[in-house]
Scaffold this motif. Structure first.
Motif, PDB file in Angstrom:
ATOM      1  N   HIS A  82      42.794  40.666  39.060  1.00 19.79           N
ATOM      2  CA  HIS A  82      42.377  40.805  37.661  1.00 19.79           C
ATOM      3  C   HIS A  82      42.909  39.639  36.846  1.00 19.79           C
ATOM      4  CE1 HIS A  82      46.509  42.251  37.272  1.00 19.79           C
ATOM      5  NE2 HIS A  82      46.396  41.919  35.993  1.00 19.79           N
ATOM      6  N   HIS A  83      42.432  39.544  35.614  1.00 20.57           N
ATOM      7  CA  HIS A  83      42.915  38.537  34.675  1.00 20.57           C
ATOM      8  C   HIS A  83      42.825  39.150  33.282  1.00 20.57           C
ATOM      9  CE1 HIS A  83      43.170  34.003  33.603  1.00 20.57           C
ATOM     10  NE2 HIS A  83      43.467  34.700  32.512  1.00 20.57           N
ATOM     11  N   TYR A  87      40.080  37.604  26.722  1.00 18.19           N
ATOM     12  CA  TYR A  87      39.307  37.626  27.972  1.00 18.19           C
ATOM     13  C   TYR A  87      39.958  38.602  28.947  1.00 18.19           C
ATOM     14  CZ  TYR A  87      37.848  35.923  32.642  1.00 18.19           C
ATOM     15  OH  TYR A  87      37.390  35.822  33.931  1.00 18.19           O
ATOM     16  N   ALA A 121      39.138  40.616  32.937  1.00 11.29           N
ATOM     17  CA  ALA A 121      38.259  40.620  34.110  1.00 11.29           C
ATOM     18  C   ALA A 121      38.889  41.399  35.250  1.00 11.29           C
ATOM     19  CB  ALA A 121      37.958  39.189  34.556  1.00 11.29           C
ATOM     20  N   ALA A 159      39.989  35.240  40.099  1.00 11.54           N
ATOM     21  CA  ALA A 159      40.870  35.662  39.014  1.00 11.54           C
ATOM     22  C   ALA A 159      41.575  34.473  38.381  1.00 11.54           C
ATOM     23  CB  ALA A 159      41.889  36.671  39.539  1.00 11.54           C
ATOM     24  N   LEU A 172      37.635  31.972  34.377  1.00 13.91           N
ATOM     25  CA  LEU A 172      37.713  31.699  32.940  1.00 13.91           C
ATOM     26  C   LEU A 172      37.568  30.212  32.659  1.00 13.91           C
ATOM     27  CD1 LEU A 172      38.219  32.430  29.988  1.00 13.91           C
ATOM     28  CD2 LEU A 172      40.680  32.390  30.483  1.00 13.91           C
ATOM     29  N   ALA A 227      32.620  40.987  40.454  1.00 15.61           N
ATOM     30  CA  ALA A 227      33.334  40.585  39.239  1.00 15.61           C
ATOM     31  C   ALA A 227      32.738  41.284  38.027  1.00 15.61           C
ATOM     32  CB  ALA A 227      33.243  39.067  39.047  1.00 15.61           C
ATOM     33  N   CYS A 234      33.621  40.975  33.736  1.00 14.21           N
ATOM     34  CA  CYS A 234      34.507  40.344  32.761  1.00 14.21           C
ATOM     35  C   CYS A 234      33.984  40.572  31.350  1.00 14.21           C
ATOM     36  CB  CYS A 234      34.663  38.845  33.039  1.00 14.21           C
ATOM     37  SG  CYS A 234      33.192  37.837  32.723  1.00 14.21           S
ATOM     38  N   ASN A 275      28.633  41.268  34.545  1.00 13.26           N
ATOM     39  CA  ASN A 275      28.997  41.864  35.836  1.00 13.26           C
ATOM     40  C   ASN A 275      28.165  41.262  36.951  1.00 13.26           C
ATOM     41  OD1 ASN A 275      26.573  43.488  35.104  1.00 13.26           O
ATOM     42  ND2 ASN A 275      27.101  44.616  36.962  1.00 13.26           N
ATOM     43  N   LEU A 324      37.104  48.134  32.119  1.00  6.73           N
ATOM     44  CA  LEU A 324      36.639  47.323  33.244  1.00  6.73           C
ATOM     45  C   LEU A 324      37.317  47.875  34.489  1.00  6.73           C
ATOM     46  CD1 LEU A 324      37.170  43.721  31.768  1.00  6.73           C
ATOM     47  CD2 LEU A 324      35.158  45.159  31.521  1.00  6.73           C
TER      48      LEU A 324
END
Length: 388
Positions: A40-41, A55, A57, A72, A76, A122, A124, A136, A229
């Motif tokens: 994740h991020h 942001y 994700a 991850a 971005l 993914a 985000c 997505n 998410l």
């Protein structure tokens, strides 16, 4: 059990933060899988003129964790570096960033030699002061909630969907047992280069496409409650409506988002999820706040459950059913499921209280102090939770 452990790994990773008028919490758990492949991020503020943008994700890897971890770390930046982002064409920039990342990853030595087979879904979101951009690719999902109910959800990219199946067939593949060529359960993903080898077709026309679907929502400060998410390990056992109702109820009990997100993935585990689980919960200013009345009602529910479970344990203590000690906990909980107990958490039900019930049970049978005993008959119990 094949790709599964004998007992789930329940240790959690947590993260939380606050900024730009948002709060967020992260929880992830390996669960029954032999490897943790999620990543994740979460970043509350972006650099430069985007300091008021955030942001978030989630990446759900398969056949390994290499691609999800790389995504991850790099998705971005790939989005921010596009010409489209510089022109403030954000939706186009997100799409271009996904495609650029997938192209660049293909050239990495560890992925280009053909030995690495992993890929990743993914999902985000960029949250700006006025909009929410959601993208997505695969079956990780985003859900936006207002008034405890979903008002938007991404659609999972599954091979059996008509548009997805058409692309797969035109690329020379097939959909068997709801999988690409009978193997891969998602039709869009980053990585998975063994499914992206059709020479006369572009990157979005392959058996598996790296192209995301991108959505834009205007923020409504008076109504927006939270954005979720999560990977499919959560959605496998929770509908959009159930999860939104459950999180809404939890936010009325605590403002600790670590507690909330941990409770969600624990409940999903009790409901029978066999996958890795990761969730990012982004909470807006209009989300529910802890409510003394809701807290009181929850405490009363806990006491009611203690009384009812104690009565069931005492009733069955000397019966023949007690001979199977490994499944005795499952037995009494299934009996409890047959009772009409008001006030159970919406969306979570009795599964949301399994940790409490397990603690009460151990007070009677301390020989089951090993928490792994809880899962000896968990599959049977999860089925009861799902059908209740």
């Amino acid at each position: 059990m094949g790709a599964f452990l004998n007992k789930p790994e329940t240790k959690k990773y947590n993260e939380s933060g606050e900024g730009n008028g948002l709060r967020y919490g992260v929880a992830s758990m390996q669960g029954w899988r032999v490897e943790m492949e999620d990543a994740h991020h979460a970043q509350l503020t972006l650099n430069g003129t985007l300091s008021d943008w955030s942001y978030f994700a989630v990446f759900d890897g398969h056949a390994g964790a290499r691609v999800s971890a790389h995504c991850a770390e790099n998705l971005l930046e790939c989005i921010l570096q596009t010409d489209e982002f510089r022109r403030e064409a954000i939706a186009d920039a997100i799409r271009a960033g996904f495609l650029d990342l997938d192209k660049k990853m293909r050239e990495l030595p560890e992925l280009s030699n053909g030995e690495e087979k992993s890929g990743s879904t993914a999902v985000c979101a960029f949250v700006s002061p006025k909009q929410i951009y959601i993208a997505n690719c695969g079956d990780s999902r985003a859900v936006l909630a207002r008034n405890g109910a979903p008002i938007f959800a991404t659609q999972d990219h599954k091979p059996e969907l008509p548009t997805e199946k058409s692309r797969i067939v035109q690329a020379g593949g097939s959909v068997m047992i709801q999988r690409v060529n009978g193997s891969l359960a998602v039709s869009r993903a980053l990585g998975d280069y063994e499914y992206k080898k059709v020479m006369d077709r572009g990157p979005c026309e392959q058996l598996v496409s790296p192209e995301p679907e991108v959505f834009v929502h205007e923020r409504c400060e008076a109504e927006d409650e939270f954005l979720v998410l999560a990977c499919d390990g959560v959605w496998d056992v929770m509908s959009n409506e159930a999860l939104c109702a459950y999180i809404h109820s939890l936010l009325r009990l605590t403002d600790d988002l670590t507690t909330v997100t941990n409770q969600v993935i624990d409940t999903c585990l009790y409901k029978g999820s066999k996958d890795n689980m990761s969730i990012v919960l982004v909470v807006f200013p209009s989300a529910p706040k802890p409510d003394p009345e809701a807290i009181r009602a929850d405490r009363e529910l806990d006491e009611t459950l203690r009384q009812r479970l104690t009565a069931l344990i005492q009733k069955s203590a000397d019966s023949e059913e007690r001979e199977d000690t490994s499944c005795h906990f499952s037995l009494v909980l299934k009996q409890l499921l047959q009772e009409n107990i008001p006030g159970l958490p919406p969306g979570g039900g009795l599964a949301a209280k399994q940790a409490l019930l397990d603690k009460i049970y151990r007070e009677f049978y301390p020989e089951h102090a090993d928490s792994s005993d809880t899962f000896d008959c968990q599959a049977e119990l999860a089925e009861a939770f799902q059908t209740n």
